[in-house]
Write a protein that holds these residues in place. Sequence first.
Motif, PDB file in Angstrom:
ATOM      1  N   HIS A 557     -52.237 -22.180 -26.524  1.00 33.28           N
ATOM      2  CA  HIS A 557     -52.753 -22.202 -27.889  1.00 33.28           C
ATOM      3  C   HIS A 557     -51.855 -21.344 -28.776  1.00 33.28           C
ATOM      4  O   HIS A 557     -51.189 -20.417 -28.314  1.00 33.28           O
ATOM      5  N   ASN A 559     -49.762 -21.343 -33.025  1.00 32.18           N
ATOM      6  CA  ASN A 559     -49.421 -22.117 -34.220  1.00 32.18           C
ATOM      7  C   ASN A 559     -47.907 -22.286 -34.405  1.00 32.18           C
ATOM      8  O   ASN A 559     -47.431 -22.590 -35.490  1.00 32.18           O
ATOM      9  N   LYS A 560     -47.130 -22.100 -33.337  1.00 26.74           N
ATOM     10  CA  LYS A 560     -45.675 -22.270 -33.434  1.00 26.74           C
ATOM     11  C   LYS A 560     -45.248 -23.734 -33.384  1.00 26.74           C
ATOM     12  O   LYS A 560     -44.137 -24.077 -33.754  1.00 26.74           O
ATOM     13  N   GLY A 561     -46.134 -24.577 -32.905  1.00 26.52           N
ATOM     14  CA  GLY A 561     -45.776 -25.979 -32.766  1.00 26.52           C
ATOM     15  C   GLY A 561     -44.856 -26.185 -31.575  1.00 26.52           C
ATOM     16  O   GLY A 561     -44.914 -25.462 -30.572  1.00 26.52           O
ATOM     17  N   PRO A 596     -57.201 -30.101 -36.443  1.00 30.93           N
ATOM     18  CA  PRO A 596     -55.839 -29.609 -36.688  1.00 30.93           C
ATOM     19  C   PRO A 596     -55.085 -29.392 -35.374  1.00 30.93           C
ATOM     20  O   PRO A 596     -55.681 -29.007 -34.362  1.00 30.93           O
ATOM     21  N   SER A 598     -52.965 -27.341 -33.141  1.00 27.72           N
ATOM     22  CA  SER A 598     -52.622 -25.925 -32.956  1.00 27.72           C
ATOM     23  C   SER A 598     -52.159 -25.728 -31.526  1.00 27.72           C
ATOM     24  O   SER A 598     -52.955 -25.822 -30.587  1.00 27.72           O
ATOM     25  N   ASN A 600     -48.643 -24.011 -28.978  1.00 27.21           N
ATOM     26  CA  ASN A 600     -47.271 -23.585 -28.715  1.00 27.21           C
ATOM     27  C   ASN A 600     -46.768 -24.444 -27.556  1.00 27.21           C
ATOM     28  O   ASN A 600     -47.399 -24.457 -26.485  1.00 27.21           O
ATOM     29  N   SER A 738     -57.266 -25.695 -30.523  1.00 27.97           N
ATOM     30  CA  SER A 738     -57.637 -25.627 -31.934  1.00 27.97           C
ATOM     31  C   SER A 738     -58.831 -24.703 -32.139  1.00 27.97           C
ATOM     32  O   SER A 738     -58.869 -23.906 -33.083  1.00 27.97           O
ATOM     33  N   GLN A 741     -57.806 -21.104 -31.775  1.00 34.11           N
ATOM     34  CA  GLN A 741     -57.064 -20.666 -32.950  1.00 34.11           C
ATOM     35  C   GLN A 741     -58.001 -20.419 -34.121  1.00 34.11           C
ATOM     36  O   GLN A 741     -57.840 -19.450 -34.877  1.00 34.11           O
ATOM     37  N   ASN A 742     -59.016 -21.316 -34.277  1.00 27.93           N
ATOM     38  CA  ASN A 742     -59.985 -21.134 -35.357  1.00 27.93           C
ATOM     39  C   ASN A 742     -60.753 -19.835 -35.178  1.00 27.93           C
ATOM     40  O   ASN A 742     -61.035 -19.114 -36.139  1.00 27.93           O
ATOM     41  N   ASN A 745     -58.580 -16.987 -36.155  1.00 24.77           N
ATOM     42  CA  ASN A 745     -58.432 -16.908 -37.613  1.00 24.77           C
ATOM     43  C   ASN A 745     -59.657 -16.298 -38.273  1.00 24.77           C
ATOM     44  O   ASN A 745     -59.560 -15.584 -39.271  1.00 24.77           O
TER      45      ASN A 745
END
Length: 746
Positions: A557, A559-561, A596, A598, A600, A738, A741-742, A745
């Motif tokens: 998990h 957000n670097k893609g 979304p 999300s 790595n 996702s 990550q949520n 955040n």
Amino acid sequence: MLKYNNTSEIEPLKKTLGQQRAVEAMEIGLSIDNPAYNIYVAGDAGTGKGTYVLETLGKNAKNKNTHKDWCYVYNFVDQREPIIIGLKRGLGREFKNDIEKLIENLLDEIKDAFESEDFELAKNQLIEDYEIEKEELLKRIKKYGEEKGFKLKSSKVGIVFVPMDEEQEESEPSEIEFYKSKRELESMAIQLIYKIKDLEEAAKKEVIRLEDEIAKLVLEPHIEILTEKYKDYPKVIEYLKKIEIDILEYIYLFYMEEDELKEKYDKEHFIRYRVNLFVDNGAEEYKDKAPVVVETNPTPSNLFGKAEYDYYNGSIKTDFTKIMPGSVHKANGGCLVIYMDQILRYATSWDMLKRVIKSKKISVETQTCIKPEHMAVDFKVVLIGSNYIYNLLYKYDNEFAKYFKIFVDFDNIMDKTEENEYGVAQFVSYQCDKNNLKHFTYDAVQEIVKYSTRLAGDKYKLSTEFNKIMEILIEADAYSKLRDNKYVDREDVKKAISQRRKRLSKIEDKMEESIKKGFTLIETEGSKVGVINGLSVLNVGEYSFGKPSRITVTTSHGNKGIVNIEREVDMSGSIHSKGVMILGGYLAENFAQKFPLSLNAYICFEQNYGGVDGDSASGAELYALISSLSEVPLKQNIAVTGSINQKGDIQVVGGINEKVEGFYSLCNKRGLENDYGVIIPKNNKRNLVLNDEVNEAIEAGKFKIYEIERVEEAIEILTDKPFDEVKKLAEYKLFSFSEIQNTKNK
């Protein structure tokens, strides 16, 4: 193909094979008589473009007689600007010889004329008349002086009068009369001196007039003959007039004895009467054939000529006889051939060539004070180069498109038709005759055709890289001689091909050895999550081979893609980086429509130390990525090649034969017992021209080729699971990423 026993039974090739487009372009380019329609011939090395150009220009040059001879002559008005004269082909050498013969004849005839009895008598008569008149003047003034009591006497200061009676000067009554008479006589003496000088000048002029008359009697018949011979050439007529005037002015040099003639005149003055045969097209090879000049080293002086010079007393000295032509001058009236990669090494040459084409005239660029007159030029320029250079010039050189309007593009492949296959056989026949090779059997030619197809990389095409085919012909002939065969057969051709690969395969062997010893990790058994065997092609000079590459993907998990590890360390080419970015587009459309995206994802070519480029591994990278997300293992006994687009379509790749054979070679060394195979794009099927060993293994069911059009097909082959099942597992993982990550955040 039409059946025959060997190539000695068929007619050798007499045309350019597989280049109809190029042939038509060349024909139209040569037929257009316009200075802007020069020709650029492009194509890969070995396609025969150079040979074709020279043969075609040679044929086109026949029965053309527009080229001339060109001569530089002395300019009697300004010696720093030599005059150029164009003459009918073959007449230049005659003109040069005629002028040389003229001077030789004049040196003899003028000397004879001035040593003749008639000339001596006439000259002596003139001198005698002068002496008589001079003596008459002296007698008169002498008599008059004696009447006045003075006698005439010569001294260092000229003519003087002295008293006849020395006592006369002492007589006082006559003293006034004495000085008066003396002054009168001195005045008369001065006048006498001027008259004698006038007589001398008149006598000299008469002698010169006599010499001119004699010289003209000798010179004019020669000039008249030459004037009549060259009456169609105004510049020659003008030159003959000037040379006649100059010879008359310096006539005394023509009758001097050799020991009297100063070295200055001997070496310098008579140079002006020479003819510099600048361009001589009178040779037999140019009879009814325009010149075709190939310049392989297009320096400014080689192309546009130069003036040689000597060092004389610390200074540079030259003259019109030392002007040397360049290739442009020699090609005038015909064609000039230049290799583009050579002329671009000399920026000055390229700029000057365009200037000549534009102005239709050329001079000789010298480093000295002489400035030769321009030559009018009319010739066709043929440049031979690559498509890459053509594109660069067309884009960045504004003048290139103006002056090179004909593009002759040689293809490196042609259709595999019966006619072209037979053309290959004719090519073999031609080369056997030309290079004294043994003729090839029908089966040997079939093997050559197969090799040509392999070079083309397409089952339905043949290669036009005839230099590579020629290498196989020569080497197959050598193996045939070792076996003492009458003809070259299939086995000789196959051995030539295999031995050629063997000579060049050192790097490939080293890599295979590294895999065998376990230094390079490539697994071909079992299944692994996020690990796949991709296929790449390495090029070592002219040799290329396939190499399996282990591609790994790890996900988490974040957000670097998608992280391309090769790119992060500057080991990824732009095309490879683009391929990795396309993976993000595919994931977005297929896995991120409801939540979304999300994650790595780290993608790496393991044990890659030389960089990577190309997008042919993008399919393999995607399959490994989906495997990592779904935690479904991928088969290691199947290697993968093929690029993808964002919609999941599988796209063709290059080097397909090398890739398949590279993985087969590894599997073969490990034993063909694990259902080995390769996944390739379906549209690459026509490019498969595999060697006999691989084909036999495929036919025996020991090695498989999987042809696919979509990502879903590859996943199902590699996992033995339906794509939807694997996709759901991957979606679940991405959804969990996702949610994590949520939560972070928040």
